[in-house]
Scaffold this motif. Structure first.
Motif, PDB file in Angstrom:
ATOM      1  N   ASN A   1     -17.412  -5.967 -26.672  1.00  0.00           N
ATOM      2  CA  ASN A   1     -16.927  -7.125 -27.473  1.00  0.00           C
ATOM      3  C   ASN A   1     -15.418  -6.896 -27.634  1.00  0.00           C
ATOM      4  N   GLY A   2     -14.562  -6.022 -27.028  1.00  0.00           N
ATOM      5  CA  GLY A   2     -13.498  -5.919 -27.114  1.00  0.00           C
ATOM      6  C   GLY A   2     -13.061  -5.142 -28.345  1.00  0.00           C
ATOM      7  N   SER A   3     -11.721  -5.241 -28.403  1.00  0.00           N
ATOM      8  CA  SER A   3     -10.995  -4.302 -29.721  1.00  0.00           C
ATOM      9  C   SER A   3     -11.428  -5.137 -30.842  1.00  0.00           C
ATOM     10  N   SER A   4     -11.683  -6.559 -30.842  1.00  0.00           N
ATOM     11  CA  SER A   4     -11.940  -7.352 -31.788  1.00  0.00           C
ATOM     12  C   SER A   4     -13.267  -6.862 -32.795  1.00  0.00           C
TER      13      SER A   4
ATOM     14  N   ASN B   1     -12.434  -3.589 -34.453  1.00  0.00           N
ATOM     15  CA  ASN B   1     -11.486  -3.571 -35.663  1.00  0.00           C
ATOM     16  C   ASN B   1     -12.188  -3.905 -36.830  1.00  0.00           C
TER      17      ASN B   1
ATOM     18  N   HIS C   1      -4.262  -8.323 -36.077  1.00  0.00           N
ATOM     19  CA  HIS C   1      -5.060  -9.373 -35.210  1.00  0.00           C
ATOM     20  C   HIS C   1      -6.091 -10.081 -36.007  1.00  0.00           C
TER      21      HIS C   1
ATOM     22  N   THR D   1      -1.466  -1.461 -36.896  1.00  0.00           N
ATOM     23  CA  THR D   1      -1.461  -1.964 -35.130  1.00  0.00           C
ATOM     24  C   THR D   1      -0.104  -1.243 -34.603  1.00  0.00           C
TER      25      THR D   1
ATOM     26  N   TYR E   1       1.840  -6.049 -30.196  1.00  0.00           N
ATOM     27  CA  TYR E   1       1.710  -7.069 -28.561  1.00  0.00           C
ATOM     28  C   TYR E   1       2.863  -6.779 -27.946  1.00  0.00           C
TER      29      TYR E   1
ATOM     30  N   ASP F   1      -5.255   0.072 -34.565  1.00  0.00           N
ATOM     31  CA  ASP F   1      -5.579  -0.902 -33.776  1.00  0.00           C
ATOM     32  C   ASP F   1      -4.491  -0.544 -32.710  1.00  0.00           C
TER      33      ASP F   1
ATOM     34  N   SER G   1      -8.182  -1.228 -26.164  1.00  0.00           N
ATOM     35  CA  SER G   1      -8.997  -2.355 -25.154  1.00  0.00           C
ATOM     36  C   SER G   1      -8.697  -1.504 -24.006  1.00  0.00           C
TER      37      SER G   1
ATOM     38  N   HIS H   1      -9.583  -2.622 -21.471  1.00  0.00           N
ATOM     39  CA  HIS H   1      -9.552  -3.658 -20.271  1.00  0.00           C
ATOM     40  C   HIS H   1      -8.249  -4.233 -20.385  1.00  0.00           C
ATOM     41  N   LYS H   2      -7.314  -3.889 -21.513  1.00  0.00           N
ATOM     42  CA  LYS H   2      -6.095  -4.701 -21.523  1.00  0.00           C
ATOM     43  C   LYS H   2      -5.161  -3.995 -20.374  1.00  0.00           C
TER      44      LYS H   2
ATOM     45  N   SER I   1     -14.034  -1.835 -24.104  1.00  0.00           N
ATOM     46  CA  SER I   1     -13.037  -1.321 -25.147  1.00  0.00           C
ATOM     47  C   SER I   1     -13.968  -0.046 -25.827  1.00  0.00           C
TER      48      SER I   1
HETATM   49  C1  LIG Z   1      -3.292  -6.132 -31.532  1.00  0.00           C
HETATM   50  C2  LIG Z   1      -4.538  -6.691 -31.003  1.00  0.00           C
HETATM   51  N1  LIG Z   1      -5.759  -6.149 -31.574  1.00  0.00           N
HETATM   52  C3  LIG Z   1      -6.668  -6.688 -31.114  1.00  0.00           C
HETATM   53  C4  LIG Z   1      -7.046  -7.592 -30.072  1.00  0.00           C
HETATM   54  C5  LIG Z   1      -8.305  -7.976 -29.698  1.00  0.00           C
HETATM   55  O1  LIG Z   1      -8.775  -7.169 -28.570  1.00  0.00           O
HETATM   56  P1  LIG Z   1      -9.843  -7.766 -27.664  1.00  0.00           P
HETATM   57  O2  LIG Z   1      -9.196  -8.793 -26.722  1.00  0.00           O
HETATM   58  O3  LIG Z   1     -10.239  -6.704 -26.487  1.00  0.00           O
HETATM   59  O4  LIG Z   1     -11.118  -8.155 -28.385  1.00  0.00           O
HETATM   60  C6  LIG Z   1      -5.884  -8.102 -29.490  1.00  0.00           C
HETATM   61  C7  LIG Z   1      -6.031  -8.875 -28.474  1.00  0.00           C
HETATM   62  O5  LIG Z   1      -5.123  -9.711 -28.118  1.00  0.00           O
HETATM   63  C8  LIG Z   1      -4.559  -7.701 -29.826  1.00  0.00           C
HETATM   64  O6  LIG Z   1      -3.347  -8.322 -29.468  1.00  0.00           O
END
Ligand SMILES: Cc1ncc(COP(=O)(O)O)c(C=O)c1O
Length: 507
Positions: free
Chosen positions: A111-114, A117, A138, A190, A194, A218, A246, A248-249, A258
């Motif tokens: 479920n991503g970096s979300s 974190n 984030h 972080t 971005y 992050d 991530s 995937h990013k 991730s």
């Molecule tokens: C700095 C940062 N951290 C975490 C995330 C979340 O990542 P994910 O989309 O893999 O959940 C994002 C998403 O854009 C991000 O920009």
């Protein structure tokens, strides 16, 4: 010949990774191989998912992607292993991943970096403890703050008012915060942001560890940093305790794929594992998991070569954009001059001299040139590249900007972000606001004196003016009304216009 080539690739795989990451057996993809061999066996499926190896997928989709891909969409059984309690190919794939990055353990995330974190904050901090964290982190970090019950100690990022670039926590800011709040349990940073701006993580790690504090990073946008010496130092090499990426990013994993890296003497890995397990689905997508296995394999074999080319192509495009009249592209030298570093694979393109906003230019790129950037705001476009970007993509972007450079509208906009330094007071723990109290919507001006039950974040610059638990002041309301008049988007607003704010009501 083929043998020679594969021996060469294997040797590359063994050498790859910055700072001598060991690459034992890095030419294996245990999870991908297991899934492919399972698919070949055409097992009769009486397990979830219900599409049964793709047979149940409607032809609207199947005619486009085929049915084979769905044969990888399986569920937990001994052959393919369990993400929550891995003992087979997932365990092996995670171990190879950890080896590649030179860390003690790597946990796969779907479920991503979300989710990563949230897991980092919950693993490091318990209710009532405090965490030093940049205010523009984030949005997923708010989930971690609420679920852990930690008190956030906000570090205000510096903003370049003309460029709309945020400078996340510098070592000096972190040192100051650590001196002022010696009780803080951990620091959350972080890097890269971005925009690709990287802070000095090595110094921050040293500052944290000299005081016995955990460093959580992050690094959602930095999964590739480890694999090239001309990129900013990766958080794992800087010595962070927990790092989220991530894959995937910027690398080739499928969306959501991730990882969370563990490399710490200050925290128990089994606690991290239990928390990740609490937050993740019991039905992970195996194609996503296998794509993590493959992304690691690809980078250990070809990473240096892929990134050599990508950096070269990005630098070339950056140089060409900087020759244009009205567009400018952020450079590494500018960032280094300010004590930061820049990930050369990110293109942050400032548009203010065109007379248009970033959103306007982004729309033109989409409609007229079939180009989609990752984000745009008043000032900038952010073009994210990755292992799949080739030179012709960048040539297309430069050619489009070269044409747009000729259609300037009127005078250059002199947008400057006048961000007042708003003093904020955190009077309730964000967890209590979410879990113990009801909330109500009140007109903006009537909210003065109340406690906010929601975050409100104007873009630009992407720094919240209110966080759940903070007191709403007249100064904050004045600022929000001003933003409203200038039609600046405020994330969190519940209607077209920001007329109300959600505040804490009753227990
Ligand atoms: C700095 C940062 N951290 C975490 C995330 C979340 O990542 P994910 O989309 O893999 O959940 C994002 C998403 O854009 C991000 O920009």
């Amino acid at each position: 010949m083929a043998e020679k080539k594969s021996a060469k690739t294997r040797r590359g795989r063994e050498k790859n990774g910055k700072n001598g990451a060991s690459a034992q057996n890095q030419d294996k993809t245990p999870l991908l191989d297991t899934l492919l061999s399972h698919a070949k066996r055409k097992v009769v499926s009486f397990h979830t998912p219900g599409h049964k190896n793709g047979r149940g997928i409607d032809k609207k989709l199947a005619s486009y992607v085929g049915r084979e891909i769905f044969q990888l969409d399986v569920t937990v059984f001994p052959e393919v292993d369990s993400l929550h309690d891995p003992t087979g190919p997932i365990k092996k794939a995670q171990e190879l991943f950890a080896h590649a990055y030179g860390v003690e353990k790597t946990f796969f995330l779907v479920n991503g970096s979300s989710v990563g974190n949230m897991a980092m904050i919950m693993s490091a901090c318990r209710p009532g403890e405090s965490l030093i964290i940049s205010r523009n982190s984030h949005k997923s970090t708010l989930g971690g703050i609420v679920m852990s019950g930690v008190w956030p100690i906000w570090v205000q990022p510096t903003v370049d008012q003309n460029l709309d670039i945020l400078f996340d926590s510098s070592p000096e800011q972190i040192e100051q915060a650590l001196k002022r709040f010696p009780e803080a349990k951990a620091v959350f940073v972080t890097s890269p942001t971005y925009n690709g701006v990287a802070t000095n993580l090595k110094r921050i790690a040293d500052l944290c560890h000299a005081r016995g504090k955990l460093l959580l990073v992050d690094e959602a946008h930095g999964a590739h940093l480890k694999f090239h010496p001309s990129l900013p130092m990766s958080a794992v090499d800087a010595g962070a305790d927990l790092v989220v990426q991530s894959t995937h990013k910027t690398l080739s994993a499928i969306s959501q794929g991730s990882v969370l890296h563990f490399n710490s003497k200050l925290i128990d890995p089994s606690r991290v594992k239990r928390i990740i397990s609490m937050l993740q689905t019991t039905s992970p997508n195996y194609a996503t998991l296998a794509s993590l296995d493959l992304a690691r394999w690809q980078m250990m074999g070809e990473g240096r070569k892929i990134l050599d080319k990508l950096i070269q192509n990005c630098d070339r495009a950056r140089g060409q954009i900087n020759q244009l009249k009205d567009f400018t592209c952020l450079t590494r030298a500018t960032m280094q001059g300010r004590g930061y570093d820049l990930d050369a694979t990110k293109l942050t393109i400032n548009v203010t001299r065109t007379g248009y906003s970033g959103q306007d230019i982004s729309e033109m790129l989409t409609k007229d040139y079939n180009i989609q950037v990752d984000a745009a705001d008043l000032f900038n476009l952010i073009a994210i590249t990755g292992t799949g970007t080739d030179r012709s993509d960048l040539d297309r972007l430069v050619a489009a900007l070269t044409e747009l450079d000729k259609i300037k509208q009127g005078a250059a906009q002199n947008w400057v972000l006048n961000i007042p330094s708003l003093s904020t007071e955190l009077v309730m723990n964000p967890r209590d606001v979410f879990l113990l109290y009801r909330s109500k919507r009140v007109p903006l001006r009537k909210a003065i004196g109340h406690i906010s039950a929601q975050p409100l974040t104007p873009y630009p610059p992407g720094i919240p003016v209110l966080i759940p638990g903070e007191r709403v002041t007249a100064e904050i309301v004045d600022y929000l009304e001003d933003l409203n008049e200038r039609a600046v988007r405020v994330s969190g607003q519940e209607a077209e216009e920001l007329k109300t704010v959600r505040v804490v009501a009753t227990h």
